[in-house]
Design an enzyme around this catalytic site. Structure first.
Site, short mmCIF file in Angstrom:
data_model
loop_
_atom_site.label_atom_id
_atom_site.label_comp_id
_atom_site.label_asym_id
_atom_site.label_seq_id
_atom_site.Cartn_x
_atom_site.Cartn_y
_atom_site.Cartn_z
N GLU A 1 0.80 -1.23 0.00
CA GLU A 1 0.00 0.00 0.00
C GLU A 1 0.84 1.28 0.00
O GLU A 1 0.32 2.37 0.21
CB GLU A 1 -0.96 0.03 1.20
CG GLU A 1 -2.37 -0.42 0.94
CD GLU A 1 -2.51 -1.86 0.48
OE1 GLU A 1 -3.48 -2.12 -0.23
OE2 GLU A 1 -1.69 -2.74 0.82
N TYR B 1 3.38 2.01 2.14
CA TYR B 1 3.93 2.37 3.44
C TYR B 1 5.43 2.06 3.48
O TYR B 1 6.02 1.63 2.49
CB TYR B 1 3.17 1.66 4.55
CG TYR B 1 1.73 2.13 4.69
CD1 TYR B 1 1.45 3.43 5.09
CD2 TYR B 1 0.66 1.29 4.40
CE1 TYR B 1 0.13 3.87 5.21
CE2 TYR B 1 -0.66 1.72 4.53
CZ TYR B 1 -0.91 3.01 4.93
OH TYR B 1 -2.20 3.46 5.04
N ARG C 1 1.93 -8.65 4.59
CA ARG C 1 1.12 -8.14 3.49
C ARG C 1 2.05 -7.52 2.46
O ARG C 1 2.65 -6.47 2.70
CB ARG C 1 0.09 -7.12 3.97
CG ARG C 1 -0.89 -6.74 2.87
CD ARG C 1 -2.14 -6.11 3.40
NE ARG C 1 -3.13 -5.97 2.34
CZ ARG C 1 -4.35 -5.48 2.52
NH1 ARG C 1 -4.72 -5.08 3.72
NH2 ARG C 1 -5.19 -5.40 1.51
N HIS D 1 -1.60 3.95 -2.09
CA HIS D 1 -2.60 4.99 -1.84
C HIS D 1 -2.49 6.12 -2.86
O HIS D 1 -3.48 6.82 -3.12
CB HIS D 1 -2.46 5.55 -0.42
CG HIS D 1 -2.92 4.60 0.64
ND1 HIS D 1 -4.15 3.98 0.60
CD2 HIS D 1 -2.32 4.16 1.78
CE1 HIS D 1 -4.29 3.20 1.65
NE2 HIS D 1 -3.20 3.29 2.39
N GLN E 1 -18.17 6.11 2.07
CA GLN E 1 -18.60 7.40 2.62
C GLN E 1 -18.46 7.51 4.13
O GLN E 1 -18.15 8.59 4.64
CB GLN E 1 -20.06 7.66 2.21
CG GLN E 1 -20.23 7.94 0.73
CD GLN E 1 -21.68 8.25 0.37
OE1 GLN E 1 -22.39 8.90 1.12
NE2 GLN E 1 -22.12 7.79 -0.79
#
Length: 709
Positions: free
Chosen positions: A187, A189, A237, A275, A362
């Site tokens: 992701e 990081y 991961r 991201h 949301q």
């Protein structure tokens, strides 16, 4: 190993069986033997940051949240990311585990989970250059596009200390009762930043070759394994496809995974994208299980159990992944926000009762990135389990609800669950309200699932629904209700002062999306809020509304994975050889020319969601939608729409003008000043307030009202 082994009685005298055979989803409910421990099924609740991890005084709430999912049947839970040190914080004073005192708070979580037969891992996450604080570090001093702080390049001494911090956190996690840890290595990081050449420009032993770039991760795994021993789960991961420039190719992912195996991992979890990637991975328009092909390629090359992830939200999809040997376990995150009983419902062949995650983001991811408390649009109870109790009503009452949109449905199901007698009156021949318009937008087919969920709950709870019934004041007076809930929603606002607004070429968004009217080849959409963007997307893809769209057996046809990959430029080959898995995108061929206009200044789409808005904007660009701001609407004629731009009157030649200029509340049934109704009246959702209306507020208001009654 015999199944009976897994059915042993729990040490805390719980009556819940560790696992059981299941004819509906046999692969999902097959135990997994890890040698030193077993998982009772193949279903993992993946890591999500809820906002409760960052303060010790929230850990009681966090324990209740995890306990609900453990009680709901999940086999393994992975916590939200916890930092190993201050430099690794996501935000200032974020959740950190590096002191013995932290163990006390975390034991509340592990105890709550273990008493229901589930296992739990602490995810260790170092944000690296993604951190929103001035202490950020990274392999190289390259600023992230999603953080305002430029990182300091880590020295080798800093690297060694960070590796030790990871091992220390894992040791504390073991003391706290965790069954293992997950190392967040994807992701984008810190660990991922070391792994990829786009963020690692070092020339020492931690940079250059793939072996060197992966050294940091391998040394972390070895340090943790040495610190915690063999009988402790270490999940890693890793980025199975990075979706960024200069990213890994699949051969490198496999090579890296093998080095992790040698270092001592127990499980391999798959991360999709960074991201900062410009490829959607988590929104509702991403086809279900679209990226699992890459997990399958990795599984074929390694021996460690592999976890599939991303846009898996229903049992049939999860079962197919396991049955076709694409993965050994299936991870879902947001689906467990939406329904804590997901696993039990699947086990009992009650898939129709699952409150499905619709991928809207949301109330979950948008809240995370806005530093707000996370919950769920379709399940407002999520993360509030210890604060809101759905207790049986002390005195059951008769509750009449006018309107079967999602606000009214939420109130009805919650009230009926508590034992109240509920009757719903709906003027239209179907339930769902505005969701019936949202569900036909390309990429929002998941919204069908929410309507299906409410329909099935109505059947299960015995709620009376009177369709095709327009209620008036006289009818209400004779209903003898204790409470009347006005949930009649909204109607599109009309531009009554705009000349030509009554011409046949002018339609409301509801007329268009319901299939009542059809647009021409050139269309102007007035209003660039969420509805305006939805309408524009509907128009460029072509109407897909069928005559039976409101039939409960209607099935929407979502975009295929192949079409999605082509649109966004993702290499579909599971053994991709383009860096980051990226390739040339195939331009969308819009079926009509669309103009999207707003009166206000600035870029269009400012009100769109934090994590989904950029996707909608990108689609508009792909489809060649012409976007116009600061437009003064003058008049509509047979020729088209006249607007004044920069003081100059101009004609936009269009066949159709669609009005998306807001909504107005429908609440004429509410008592007026001086009335003395026998029942208590309540207005919720759009009927209460039309400004800023969204489904999140509507469902929450219906739920919260029914909890109080």
């Amino acid at each position: 190993m015999p199944l009976a082994f897994f059915k042993k009685k729990l040490t805390n005298n719980s009556s819940i069986a560790i696992s059981e055979e299941n004819s509906h989803y046999p692969h999902l409910f097959e135990p997994l033997d890890l040698g030193f421990t077993q998982l009772k099924n193949r279903i993992i609740m993946g890591s999500m940051h809820t906002g409760l991890e960052d303060r010790f005084y929230h850990y009681g709430r966090l324990a209740a949240y995890f306990e609900a999912r453990a009680k709901g049947g999940v086999g393994l839970i992975i916590t939200g990311g916890i930092s190993p040190n201050r430099e690794g914080w996501l935000t200032p004073l974020a959740g950190t585990m590096n002191r013995l005192a932290d163990v006390v708070h975390h034991r509340r979580i592990t105890h709550a989970v273990h008493k229901h037969g589930a296992k739990i891992l602490l995810q260790i996450l170092h944000a690296g250059r993604y951190g929103y604080h001035p202490f950020v570090v990274a392999p190289s001093a390259i600023k992230s596009p999603i953080s305002p702080f430029k990182p300091r390049q880590m020295s080798q001494k800093n690297i060694a200390a960070t590796i030790a911090d990871f091992a220390h956190t894992a040791t504390l996690a073991k003391k706290a009762g965790y069954d293992g840890v997950e190392i967040m290595g994807s992701e984008g990081y810190l660990i991922n930043q070391f792994l990829s050449s786009c963020t690692n420009q070092r020339n020492d032993k931690y940079g250059g070759t793939l072996e060197n770039r992966g050294r940091f991760a391998v040394e972390i795994v070895r340090a943790i394994r040495q610190a915690v021993g063999e009988q402790f789960i270490i999940s890693f991961r890793l980025p199975v496809i990075e979706l960024v420039e200069q990213g890994l190719v699949m051969a490198e992912v496999i090579e890296f995974a093998k080095s992790l195996e040698s270092a001592g991992i127990t499980l391999l979890n798959t991360g999709i994208g960074w991201h900062e990637s410009r490829i959607p991975t988590i929104v509702s328009s991403v086809p279900r299980a679209a990226f699992v092909r890459y997990t399958e390629a990795l599984k074929a090359a390694v021996n460690t159990p592999i976890i599939a992830a991303n846009r898996i939200n229903m049992p049939k999809v999860a079962e197919e992944i396991l049955a076709s040997n694409q993965a050994d376990l299936v991870q879902m995150a947001r689906p467990f926000l939406a329904d804590s009983e997901w696993v039990n419902k699947a086990r009992n062949n009650q898939e129709n009762l699952i409150n499905t995650c619709i991928g809207c983001n949301q109330a979950c991811l948008d809240h995370t990135f806005n530093n707000e408390q996370v919950s769920c649009l379709v399940n407002p109870l999520a993360c509030f389990e210890s604060q809101i109790a759905l207790k049986p009503a002390k005195k059951p009452k008769k509750i009449v609800i006018i309107g079967a949109g999602v606000a009214g449905l939420s109130a009805a199901v919650t009230a009926a669950t508590r034992g109240h007698q509920v009757v719903i009156y709906e003027a239209k021949p179907f339930i769902g309200g505005q969701f019936n318009l949202a569900k036909v937008i390309p990429g929002k087919e998941e919204f069908f699932e929410t309507i299906r969920y409410f329909r099935e709950q109505i059947k299960r709870l015995g709620i009376t629904v009177e369709l095709n019934t327009k209620v008036d004041r006289a009818m209400l007076a004779n209903m003898q209700a204790d409470h009347v809930i006005i949930a009649t929603g909204v109607v599109p606002r009309q531009l009554t002062t705009l000349a030509g607004v009554n011409l046949p070429k002018v339609v409301s968004y509801s007329e268009l999306l319901s299939g009542e009217k059809v647009a021409g080849e050139r269309v102007a959409v007035l209003g660039a809020g969420g509805i305006g963007f939805d309408v524009a997307e509907f128009l460029v893809h072509g109407e897909s509304v069928a005559a039976d769209v409101n039939d409960e057996h209607y099935q929407a046809v979502a975009q295929t994975a192949e079409s999605f990959f082509a649109q966004w430029g993702v290499q579909p080959d599971a053994h991709y050889n383009h860096e980051g898995g990226l390739t040339a995108a195939t331009a969308i061929k819009p079926c009509r020319q669309v103009y999207l206009l707003q009166r206000s200044a600035g870029k269009l789409g400012k009100s769109l969601g934090k994590t989904t808005g950029w996707v909608h904007k990108a689609v508009m660009k792909q489809a060649g939608v012409i976007q116009i701001s600061e437009a003064e609407y003058e008049k509509i004629t047979d020729e088209g729409l006249w607007v004044r731009l920069d003081g100059v009157s101009q004609l936009i030649r269009v066949d159709t003008v669609v009005l998306c200029v807001g909504q107005e509340s429908v609440n004429e049934l509410m008592p007026k000043l001086g009335d003395t109704p026998k029942a208590d009246y309540h207005a919720i959702g759009g009927a209460r307030l039309s400004d800023g209306l969204d489904a999140k507020r509507a469902i929450r208001e219906g739920f919260e009202l029914a909890v109080r009654l």
